[in-house]
Design a protein around this motif. Structure first.
Motif, PDB file in Angstrom:
ATOM      1  N   ASN A  74     -18.680  -9.790 -33.663  1.00 53.77           N
ATOM      2  CA  ASN A  74     -17.472  -9.514 -32.878  1.00 53.77           C
ATOM      3  C   ASN A  74     -17.308  -8.012 -32.632  1.00 53.77           C
ATOM      4  O   ASN A  74     -16.943  -7.589 -31.523  1.00 53.77           O
ATOM      5  N   PRO A 140     -11.322 -11.845 -28.467  1.00 51.79           N
ATOM      6  CA  PRO A 140     -11.934 -10.516 -28.346  1.00 51.79           C
ATOM      7  C   PRO A 140     -11.525  -9.769 -27.079  1.00 51.79           C
ATOM      8  O   PRO A 140     -11.489  -8.533 -27.068  1.00 51.79           O
ATOM      9  N   GLN A 224     -12.650 -14.582 -35.269  1.00 51.08           N
ATOM     10  CA  GLN A 224     -12.307 -13.631 -34.205  1.00 51.08           C
ATOM     11  C   GLN A 224     -12.086 -12.217 -34.743  1.00 51.08           C
ATOM     12  O   GLN A 224     -11.906 -11.291 -33.957  1.00 51.08           O
TER      13      GLN A 224
END
Length: 280
Positions: A74, A140, A224
């Motif tokens: 991420n 994101p 996330q």
């Protein structure tokens, strides 16, 4: 003559002592984090500045956690996206602000610089409402948007300063050949702007990679989150245990790539930061 040599010797010794102090202050925390990450849990609370043996159990522990590996992915995705967007918008904005004459150009530059001075916490609540209103919470894309808002002003400022120093004859020759503004930017100016782009791109990458406040506020689930939040949420075997070993291993893992990037681009960083400092 002897006194002059003695003074030079004292000045040189003082200079190198100051360099040693600065290096110790800057490097020792990272060095201690490295040796701490390579110690087993049973040796963490014994004060030692050297390693008797290498133990990679802390690194195995963090990489066996799927959430940490996902957090690295991420962070890479968010950081690269922020750099790409900031450079694309920064280059086009710098051409307009650096090469096109229009009324209020200085005011626009001052506004851009002023935006970069706002602390993150001052706009956190308002930006949270924007992120939630756009449906980007725990996504994101929400981090990419918020990071770009804070990295773009610096990018535009540095690239505009660099753009102003490029010879006017290059642009005039491109216009005479029938080049459009986009062709002028990409074919004429872009190859000359690599030092400034390397500087702003790397600093934008580091800012996005290390950012914690927005990443903690705008993400909720483990899949996330980015690396800084993932490191902060590393827990031990019980509520009374603070896992220093895995925390140090995770910190070293995410710091080494930044150190390598800075070492690779250090010359371009210096030339980019000093762009426009001297006219001539």
């Amino acid at each position: 003559m002897t006194a002059r040599r003695l003074n030079k010797l004292v000045a040189r010794i003082g200079f190198w002592m100051l360099v040693a102090v600065v290096l110790l202050y800057a490097v020792f925390p990272f060095y201690y984090a490295v040796i701490t990450s390579l110690k087993p849990s049973s040796e963490l609370f014994s004060v030692s500045y050297w390693l008797d043996s290498l133990d990679f159990s802390n690194y195995v522990a963090i990489f066996s956690q799927g959430s940490f590996v996902r957090a690295i992915f991420n962070s890479i995705l968010v950081s690269i996206s922020v750099v790409a967007i900031a450079l694309l918008l920064g280059i086009t904005a710098s051409y307009a602000l650096g090469r096109v004459r229009f009324r209020g150009r200085t005011t626009v530059m001052l506004v851009i610089l002023g935006v970069s001075m706002f602390p993150q916490v001052a706009v956190l609540s308002g930006l949270f409402e924007v992120i939630r209103g756009l449906g980007l919470y725990n996504n994101p894309a929400g981090l990419i948007l918020s990071y770009t808002i804070f990295t773009l002003p610096f990018t535009v400022w540095v690239l505009t300063t660099f753009m102003k120093q490029l010879p006017q004859e290059l642009e005039e020759a491109a216009i005479m050949d029938g080049a459009t503004p986009w062709v002028t930017i990409t074919k004429v100016f872009l190859p000359l702007m690599w030092p400034a782009m390397a500087t702003t791109g790397l600093l934008a990458f580091i800012a996005a990679w290390n950012e914690f406040l927005f990443a903690l506020t705008f993400t909720l689930s483990d899949d996330q989150r980015t690396v800084p939040v993932a490191i902060a949420l590393i827990s031990g075997g019980s509520q009374h245990e603070l896992p220093w070993g895995p925390i140090m291993a995770a910190s070293v893992t995410v710091t080494v790539p930044l150190v390598v990037l800075v070492m690779i681009f250090q010359k371009r960083i210096v030339s980019g930061l000093t762009a426009g400092a001297v006219k001539g």
